[in-house]
Design a protein around this motif. Structure first.
Motif, PDB file in Angstrom:
ATOM      1  N   ALA A  64       0.839  -1.201   0.000  1.00  0.00           N
ATOM      2  CA  ALA A  64       0.000   0.000   0.000  1.00  0.00           C
ATOM      3  C   ALA A  64       0.871   1.248   0.000  1.00  0.00           C
ATOM      4  CB  ALA A  64      -0.919  -0.007   1.216  1.00  0.00           C
ATOM      5  N   PRO A  65       0.577   2.244  -0.858  1.00  0.00           N
ATOM      6  CA  PRO A  65       1.387   3.459  -0.898  1.00  0.00           C
ATOM      7  C   PRO A  65       1.304   4.250   0.405  1.00  0.00           C
ATOM      8  CG  PRO A  65      -0.608   3.723  -2.216  1.00  0.00           C
ATOM      9  CD  PRO A  65      -0.534   2.284  -1.828  1.00  0.00           C
ATOM     10  N   ALA A  66       2.366   5.002   0.653  1.00  0.00           N
ATOM     11  CA  ALA A  66       2.451   5.908   1.808  1.00  0.00           C
ATOM     12  C   ALA A  66       2.430   5.175   3.148  1.00  0.00           C
ATOM     13  CB  ALA A  66       1.339   6.955   1.767  1.00  0.00           C
ATOM     14  N   THR A  67       2.776   3.887   3.144  1.00  0.00           N
ATOM     15  CA  THR A  67       2.778   3.130   4.404  1.00  0.00           C
ATOM     16  C   THR A  67       4.172   2.724   4.851  1.00  0.00           C
ATOM     17  OG1 THR A  67       2.437   1.041   3.214  1.00  0.00           O
ATOM     18  CG2 THR A  67       0.470   2.215   3.979  1.00  0.00           C
ATOM     19  N   SER A  68       5.110   2.537   3.912  1.00  0.00           N
ATOM     20  CA  SER A  68       6.448   2.094   4.282  1.00  0.00           C
ATOM     21  C   SER A  68       7.433   2.453   3.180  1.00  0.00           C
ATOM     22  CB  SER A  68       6.479   0.579   4.531  1.00  0.00           C
ATOM     23  OG  SER A  68       6.089  -0.116   3.364  1.00  0.00           O
ATOM     24  N   TYR A  69       8.723   2.448   3.532  1.00  0.00           N
ATOM     25  CA  TYR A  69       9.762   2.712   2.541  1.00  0.00           C
ATOM     26  C   TYR A  69      10.093   1.432   1.790  1.00  0.00           C
ATOM     27  CZ  TYR A  69      14.288   3.393   0.445  1.00  0.00           C
ATOM     28  OH  TYR A  69      15.322   3.423  -0.442  1.00  0.00           O
ATOM     29  N   ARG A  70      10.323   1.576   0.484  1.00  0.00           N
ATOM     30  CA  ARG A  70      10.680   0.425  -0.336  1.00  0.00           C
ATOM     31  C   ARG A  70      11.600   0.911  -1.444  1.00  0.00           C
ATOM     32  NH1 ARG A  70       6.298  -3.564  -3.367  1.00  0.00           N
ATOM     33  NH2 ARG A  70       7.467  -5.497  -3.132  1.00  0.00           N
ATOM     34  N   ASP A  71      12.843   0.460  -1.446  1.00  0.00           N
ATOM     35  CA  ASP A  71      13.796   0.871  -2.465  1.00  0.00           C
ATOM     36  C   ASP A  71      13.312   0.365  -3.827  1.00  0.00           C
ATOM     37  OD1 ASP A  71      16.024   1.865  -3.736  1.00  0.00           O
ATOM     38  OD2 ASP A  71      17.281   0.147  -3.243  1.00  0.00           O
ATOM     39  N   SER A  72      13.043   1.279  -4.754  1.00  0.00           N
ATOM     40  CA  SER A  72      12.462   0.899  -6.034  1.00  0.00           C
ATOM     41  C   SER A  72      13.127   1.654  -7.168  1.00  0.00           C
ATOM     42  CB  SER A  72      10.955   1.177  -6.044  1.00  0.00           C
ATOM     43  OG  SER A  72      10.415   0.984  -7.335  1.00  0.00           O
TER      44      SER A  72
ATOM     45  N   LEU B 214      11.478   7.260   7.063  1.00  0.00           N
ATOM     46  CA  LEU B 214      10.884   5.997   7.495  1.00  0.00           C
ATOM     47  C   LEU B 214      11.987   4.966   7.677  1.00  0.00           C
ATOM     48  CD1 LEU B 214       7.867   5.826   5.023  1.00  0.00           C
ATOM     49  CD2 LEU B 214       7.721   6.196   7.494  1.00  0.00           C
ATOM     50  N   PRO B 215      11.766   3.943   8.509  1.00  0.00           N
ATOM     51  CA  PRO B 215      12.760   2.875   8.649  1.00  0.00           C
ATOM     52  C   PRO B 215      12.992   2.188   7.305  1.00  0.00           C
ATOM     53  CG  PRO B 215      11.093   2.735  10.376  1.00  0.00           C
ATOM     54  CD  PRO B 215      10.601   3.738   9.391  1.00  0.00           C
ATOM     55  N   THR B 216      14.218   1.766   7.055  1.00  0.00           N
ATOM     56  CA  THR B 216      14.510   1.077   5.802  1.00  0.00           C
ATOM     57  C   THR B 216      13.993  -0.352   5.808  1.00  0.00           C
ATOM     58  OG1 THR B 216      16.686   0.407   6.635  1.00  0.00           O
ATOM     59  CG2 THR B 216      16.562   2.471   5.389  1.00  0.00           C
ATOM     60  N   SER B 217      13.801  -0.917   6.979  1.00  0.00           N
ATOM     61  CA  SER B 217      13.266  -2.272   7.106  1.00  0.00           C
ATOM     62  C   SER B 217      12.733  -2.453   8.521  1.00  0.00           C
ATOM     63  CB  SER B 217      14.335  -3.320   6.807  1.00  0.00           C
ATOM     64  OG  SER B 217      15.384  -3.253   7.760  1.00  0.00           O
ATOM     65  N   GLU B 218      11.969  -3.515   8.712  1.00  0.00           N
ATOM     66  CA  GLU B 218      11.381  -3.758  10.025  1.00  0.00           C
ATOM     67  C   GLU B 218      12.422  -4.120  11.074  1.00  0.00           C
ATOM     68  OE1 GLU B 218       8.415  -6.727   9.636  1.00  0.00           O
ATOM     69  OE2 GLU B 218       7.016  -5.449   8.502  1.00  0.00           O
ATOM     70  N   ASP B 219      13.502  -4.776  10.655  1.00  0.00           N
ATOM     71  CA  ASP B 219      14.498  -5.240  11.619  1.00  0.00           C
ATOM     72  C   ASP B 219      15.796  -4.437  11.574  1.00  0.00           C
ATOM     73  OD1 ASP B 219      15.193  -6.074   9.119  1.00  0.00           O
ATOM     74  OD2 ASP B 219      15.654  -8.152   9.676  1.00  0.00           O
ATOM     75  N   GLY B 220      15.803  -3.318  10.839  1.00  0.00           N
ATOM     76  CA  GLY B 220      17.010  -2.512  10.737  1.00  0.00           C
ATOM     77  C   GLY B 220      17.210  -1.625  11.960  1.00  0.00           C
ATOM     78  N   PRO B 221      18.427  -1.080  12.143  1.00  0.00           N
ATOM     79  CA  PRO B 221      18.672  -0.190  13.275  1.00  0.00           C
ATOM     80  C   PRO B 221      17.832   1.077  13.173  1.00  0.00           C
ATOM     81  CG  PRO B 221      20.513  -0.135  11.726  1.00  0.00           C
ATOM     82  CD  PRO B 221      19.616  -1.245  11.284  1.00  0.00           C
ATOM     83  N   SER B 222      17.453   1.628  14.306  1.00  0.00           N
ATOM     84  CA  SER B 222      16.570   2.795  14.337  1.00  0.00           C
ATOM     85  C   SER B 222      17.216   4.026  13.714  1.00  0.00           C
ATOM     86  CB  SER B 222      16.156   3.095  15.781  1.00  0.00           C
ATOM     87  OG  SER B 222      17.303   3.365  16.587  1.00  0.00           O
ATOM     88  N   TRP B 223      18.551   4.072  13.685  1.00  0.00           N
ATOM     89  CA  TRP B 223      19.234   5.242  13.144  1.00  0.00           C
ATOM     90  C   TRP B 223      19.385   5.190  11.625  1.00  0.00           C
ATOM     91  CZ3 TRP B 223      23.376   3.380  10.583  1.00  0.00           C
ATOM     92  CH2 TRP B 223      23.976   2.207  11.042  1.00  0.00           C
TER      93      TRP B 223
ATOM     94  N   ALA C 222      17.072   9.482  -0.533  1.00  0.00           N
ATOM     95  CA  ALA C 222      18.356   9.308   0.157  1.00  0.00           C
ATOM     96  C   ALA C 222      18.171   8.446   1.403  1.00  0.00           C
ATOM     97  CB  ALA C 222      18.947  10.656   0.539  1.00  0.00           C
ATOM     98  N   TYR C 223      19.306   7.952   1.883  1.00  0.00           N
ATOM     99  CA  TYR C 223      19.333   7.227   3.148  1.00  0.00           C
ATOM    100  C   TYR C 223      19.910   8.144   4.229  1.00  0.00           C
ATOM    101  CZ  TYR C 223      18.532   2.918   0.513  1.00  0.00           C
ATOM    102  OH  TYR C 223      17.982   1.948  -0.291  1.00  0.00           O
ATOM    103  N   LEU C 224      19.421   7.978   5.448  1.00  0.00           N
ATOM    104  CA  LEU C 224      19.913   8.741   6.583  1.00  0.00           C
ATOM    105  C   LEU C 224      20.561   7.761   7.555  1.00  0.00           C
ATOM    106  CD1 LEU C 224      17.645  10.473   5.229  1.00  0.00           C
ATOM    107  CD2 LEU C 224      17.209  11.449   7.475  1.00  0.00           C
ATOM    108  N   ALA C 225      21.869   7.864   7.705  1.00  0.00           N
ATOM    109  CA  ALA C 225      22.632   7.004   8.600  1.00  0.00           C
ATOM    110  C   ALA C 225      23.130   7.858   9.762  1.00  0.00           C
ATOM    111  CB  ALA C 225      23.800   6.355   7.875  1.00  0.00           C
ATOM    112  N   GLY C 226      22.353   7.915  10.820  1.00  0.00           N
ATOM    113  CA  GLY C 226      22.686   8.843  11.882  1.00  0.00           C
ATOM    114  C   GLY C 226      22.547  10.264  11.368  1.00  0.00           C
ATOM    115  N   SER C 227      23.614  11.047  11.502  1.00  0.00           N
ATOM    116  CA  SER C 227      23.581  12.433  11.028  1.00  0.00           C
ATOM    117  C   SER C 227      23.936  12.561   9.552  1.00  0.00           C
ATOM    118  CB  SER C 227      24.560  13.274  11.848  1.00  0.00           C
ATOM    119  OG  SER C 227      25.897  12.831  11.648  1.00  0.00           O
ATOM    120  N   MET C 228      24.353  11.481   8.911  1.00  0.00           N
ATOM    121  CA  MET C 228      24.810  11.540   7.533  1.00  0.00           C
ATOM    122  C   MET C 228      23.691  11.197   6.553  1.00  0.00           C
ATOM    123  SD  MET C 228      28.674  10.023   7.788  1.00  0.00           S
ATOM    124  CE  MET C 228      29.211  10.980   6.366  1.00  0.00           C
ATOM    125  N   VAL C 229      23.723  11.889   5.409  1.00  0.00           N
ATOM    126  CA  VAL C 229      22.721  11.716   4.362  1.00  0.00           C
ATOM    127  C   VAL C 229      23.436  11.266   3.091  1.00  0.00           C
ATOM    128  CG1 VAL C 229      20.946  12.851   2.965  1.00  0.00           C
ATOM    129  CG2 VAL C 229      21.281  13.521   5.356  1.00  0.00           C
TER     130      VAL C 229
END
Length: 283
Positions: free
Chosen positions: A47-55, A172-181, A188-195
């Motif tokens: 469903a759109p607008a519910t989760s992140y999905r690399d596409s 949004l989280p990149t996955s359900e089991d990924g780190p919160s940061w 883009a991806y956000l890894a802590g303070s880095m983009v």
């Protein structure tokens, strides 16, 4: 919506798993963007607008939409709105004619899979390919200097007009089991303070991340795509962790920021994911 395509929240799937073999085996093939996108759109959607999905399909559709809306080619749009304003003279989206990436390209290759691992003694040269295989998802060519400058500019959102909302304001989280940061939005991806971003094309893998507050930037280009984008991503994070601890130059003050990971953490991960090279059979 177009914004959902950019943010990775459209629900569309990725084409990569379907076409990876064809990209490696026929690098000079000229692809139609809609054909490439179709392989991702044919996968099960969420469903759109519910989760992140690399596409990758999402970025391909964005390119087609922008071309139709403006009457300009994707190459012209990238030049006018990205590379010219940022003075990235070595960066462009080439035409579809198969070619090497630049006047003096870093030779790109991959290792053929064999029983038990890979044949590392005979890398397959795949430097020449058609940029149509990536189009507005991954077709742009560049060099390491421009890559780092682009990542720095994107993290700082220097191309964003003032009346627009924060591009990275609702990740949004990149996955359900990924780190919160580790989150994603705005292309883009956000890894802590880095983009930043990371990815691969036949023969190459890249990763570039930047801290918008300090300008601290790390960029990696590997001329082997066998390990995929994750290898380049983890290497860039290891280098970022190492460099963030470096002392300031004489007379300067080191920026204060903390990364939510250590160099040792990703050094170990890279070591575990290294290719298993199988010696060629004796004749």
């Amino acid at each position: 919506t177009l914004l959902q395509l950019c943010n990775g929240t459209s629900g569309a799937g990725s084409s990569e798993a379907t076409i990876k073999g064809a990209l490696l085996n026929t690098p000079e093939r000229i692809w139609a963007p809609l054909e490439l996108a179709g392989y991702g759109l044919g996968r099960e959607r969420v469903a759109p607008a519910t989760s992140y999905r690399d596409s990758d399909a999402g970025y391909l559709l964005l390119g087609l939409a922008l071309e139709r809306a403006t009457g300009m080619s994707a190459s012209e749009l990238i030049a006018e709105y990205v590379t010219d304003p940022l003075e990235l003279s070595a960066t462009a989206l080439p035409g579809s004619t198969p070619s090497a990436p630049g006047d003096a390209p870093l030779t790109g290759h991959y290792m053929s899979a064999v029983e038990g691992g890979f044949n590392c003694a005979a890398p397959v040269d795949i430097s020449t390919l058609s940029a149509s295989s990536g189009y507005t998802d991954s077709g742009v060519v560049s060099n390491i200097t421009d890559l780092g400058r682009y990542a720095q500019a994107e993290a700082k959102q220097v191309l964003r007009t003032k009346e627009k909302p924060d591009r990275f304001g609702a990740p949004l989280p990149t996955s359900e089991d990924g780190p919160s940061w580790y989150q994603a939005t705005g292309g883009a991806y956000l890894a802590g303070s880095m983009v930043g971003q990371h990815g691969w094309v036949p023969g190459y893998a890249t990763s570039a991340y930047s801290d918008p507050a300090t300008g601290f930037t790390v960029a990696v280009v590997l001329n082997d795509s066998t390990g995929g984008s994750r290898f380049a991503q983890q290497l860039s994070w290891e280098l970022a962790a190492i460099a963030s601890k470096a002392p300031a130059a004489s007379g300067q003050t080191a920026p204060e920021f903390g990364l939510p990971f250590t160099a040792e953490q990703y050094h170990d991960s890279i070591t575990k994911s290294a290719l298993v090279c199988v010696p060629p059979a004796a004749e």
